[in-house]
Design an enzyme around this catalytic site. Structure first.
Site, PDB file in Angstrom:
ATOM      1  N   HIS A   1     -18.276  47.217   8.133  1.00  0.00           N
ATOM      2  CA  HIS A   1     -16.885  47.571   8.462  1.00  0.00           C
ATOM      3  C   HIS A   1     -16.120  48.119   7.249  1.00  0.00           C
ATOM      4  O   HIS A   1     -14.911  48.252   7.300  1.00  0.00           O
ATOM      5  CB  HIS A   1     -16.092  46.379   9.030  1.00  0.00           C
ATOM      6  CG  HIS A   1     -16.717  45.712  10.218  1.00  0.00           C
ATOM      7  ND1 HIS A   1     -16.059  44.767  10.974  1.00  0.00           N
ATOM      8  CD2 HIS A   1     -17.931  45.838  10.788  1.00  0.00           C
ATOM      9  CE1 HIS A   1     -16.848  44.343  11.949  1.00  0.00           C
ATOM     10  NE2 HIS A   1     -18.001  44.980  11.849  1.00  0.00           N
TER      11      HIS A   1
ATOM     12  N   GLU B   1     -20.701  45.108  21.079  1.00  0.00           N
ATOM     13  CA  GLU B   1     -20.722  43.823  20.357  1.00  0.00           C
ATOM     14  C   GLU B   1     -19.439  43.635  19.568  1.00  0.00           C
ATOM     15  O   GLU B   1     -18.969  42.513  19.397  1.00  0.00           O
ATOM     16  CB  GLU B   1     -21.923  43.770  19.412  1.00  0.00           C
ATOM     17  CG  GLU B   1     -22.191  42.382  18.804  1.00  0.00           C
ATOM     18  CD  GLU B   1     -21.437  42.105  17.513  1.00  0.00           C
ATOM     19  OE1 GLU B   1     -21.408  40.938  17.089  1.00  0.00           O
ATOM     20  OE2 GLU B   1     -20.865  43.035  16.921  1.00  0.00           O
TER      21      GLU B   1
ATOM     22  N   ASP C   1     -22.993  49.847  19.165  1.00  0.00           N
ATOM     23  CA  ASP C   1     -21.636  50.267  18.793  1.00  0.00           C
ATOM     24  C   ASP C   1     -21.325  49.968  17.331  1.00  0.00           C
ATOM     25  O   ASP C   1     -21.967  49.138  16.699  1.00  0.00           O
ATOM     26  CB  ASP C   1     -20.599  49.573  19.696  1.00  0.00           C
ATOM     27  CG  ASP C   1     -20.688  48.052  19.634  1.00  0.00           C
ATOM     28  OD1 ASP C   1     -21.810  47.512  19.696  1.00  0.00           O
ATOM     29  OD2 ASP C   1     -19.630  47.397  19.502  1.00  0.00           O
TER      30      ASP C   1
HETATM   31 ZN   LIG Z   1     -22.709  43.878  13.990  1.00  0.00          ZN
END
Ligand SMILES: [Zn+2]
Length: 383
Positions: free
Chosen positions: A358, A149, A87
């Protein structure tokens, strides 16, 4: 190397394929299909393993949220698990095409490029190259690609609960090719205050739940300061606490009868959820009218000795490829905590920089992806 030269590297080609298949974690929201969930990516990983004659099994953790497990029986004494999560976080606000896998200046861009499809591509490709090498494998290999995760670690937990066994493991996350042998855990929960609603023109008739939360916040702030003032672990520093979300009140002309906060407590490897909740309870003694909800997330920390076989053997492989190796700790939690708690000594290692994970222009240097692939291949092949 230019982008054409990079695309001659099968690890780079595989990473581009993985980035082009969205696998956004719904993070608890009721969304499915399209870019959400790990199913399409899991199918692709399973097909890759199957194509290379590696035994593979796909297991549903929850609907649309599978784990993929590949197994190479080398007749070796020990088994090594190579794990990476399928993910990614969401793609809102990204300044590059999230699923474009565009290559610029030797880097591949897209969501998951470094967190953590880079590790997944390196591990899969390294295993295939090791199997094709003329030498014997040093370990039996479990290739595990897990769901979820980034939110609740349910994929790793499901694997451990289903009886996953290995002598050691590597959890793929962007560590810039360093070994993380210790990291913190995390516990998250809500705290609610109750009061009595009343017309705001007659506040004395009510009992303001937001004011009560104010007292609690003051206590928690000084409790948090005390935590970070304690004795520091050499790799992990101190535990910490942060209040990240608050909600309360219906309208400005009503005395609020409820208020809630959400607490994030980073734990040391020896701490458990019950202990940290009991501490917070004690720190709020004397204040009435509040309750703690049970934790909605608990992830274990971990601390593997520097001389553990997984640390020593991976260190040798890294220095054989890059000439240098660093062994560190991390403040964030990963799936590795779950595997360690399940009896598999697991370090964190992978290509890419955690500072780019991210982010709006997530990317990974392809030269580092190749180094990670070479490191894992040389680890797997007997010397
Ligand atoms: Zn990661």
């Amino acid at each position: 190397m230019n982008s054409i030269a990079h695309m001659n590297d099968p690890a780079a080609r595989l990473l581009a394929e993985l980035v082009r298949i969205p696998s956004v974690n719904p993070m608890g929201r009721a969304v499915s299909g399209g870019e959400y969930g790990e199913s399409a990516l899991a199918e692709h990983v399973a097909a890759f393993l199957h194509r290379h004659r590696i035994d593979v099994r796909v297991t549903e953790v929850s609907p649309g949220r599978p784990n993929v497990t590949g197994y190479i029986d080398a007749g070796a004494e020990r088994t090594l698990m190579l794990q990476a999560h399928l993910d990614t976080v969401h793609v809102g606000g990204m300044t590059v095409a999230p699923f474009g896998a565009e290559i610029r200046d030797g880097c591949l861009y897209g969501r998951g490029a470094c967190d953590t499809k880079g590790s997944l591509a390196a591990f899969l490709q390294a295993a295939v190259e090791a199997v094709q090498a003329p030498k014997n494998l040093r370990y039996n290999v479990i290739l595990l690609a897990t769901a979820d995760e980034e939110y609740q670690f349910t994929g790793a937990r499901h694997a451990v609960r289903s009886g996953l066994k290995a002598d050691m493991g590597i959890a793929g996350e962007p560590t810039s090719l360093q070994i993380i042998r210790a990291h913190k855990g995390v516990v998250r929960w809500h705290l609610h205050t109750r009061g009595t609603a009343a017309h705001a023109a007659y506040p004395a008739r009510g009992d303001n739940a937001i004011y009560r939360m104010g007292h609690i916040l003051t206590r928690l702030e000084s409790y948090a300061r005390g935590l970070t003032a304690g004795v520091a672990h050499p790799l992990l520093g101190t535990p910490s606490l942060s209040v990240g979300v608050i909600a309360g009140g219906e309208a400005v002309n009503i005395v609020p009868d409820a208020c809630s906060i959400e607490i994030d407590r980073r734990t040391m490897p020896h701490e458990d959820a019950d202990g940290v909740m009991a501490d917070v309870q004690e720190c709020l003694a004397g204040i009435e009218g509040w309750e703690l909800a049970p934790p909605h997330l608990v992830a274990s920390g971990m601390d593997i000795p520097a001389d553990a076989p997984v640390v020593r053997e991976l260190s040798q492989a890294i220095s054989g490829v890059t000439g240098t190796v660093a062994i560190e700790g991390a403040y964030y939690a990963t799936d590795a905590g779950t595997f360690n708690a399940g009896g598999i000594p697991t370090v964190v290692f992978g290509p890419g920089d955690i500072a780019l994970a991210h982010t709006v222009a997530e990317h990974i240097p392809l030269a580092e992806l190749r180094q990670a692939t070479d490191i894992i291949r040389s680890l797997l092949v007997a010397h």
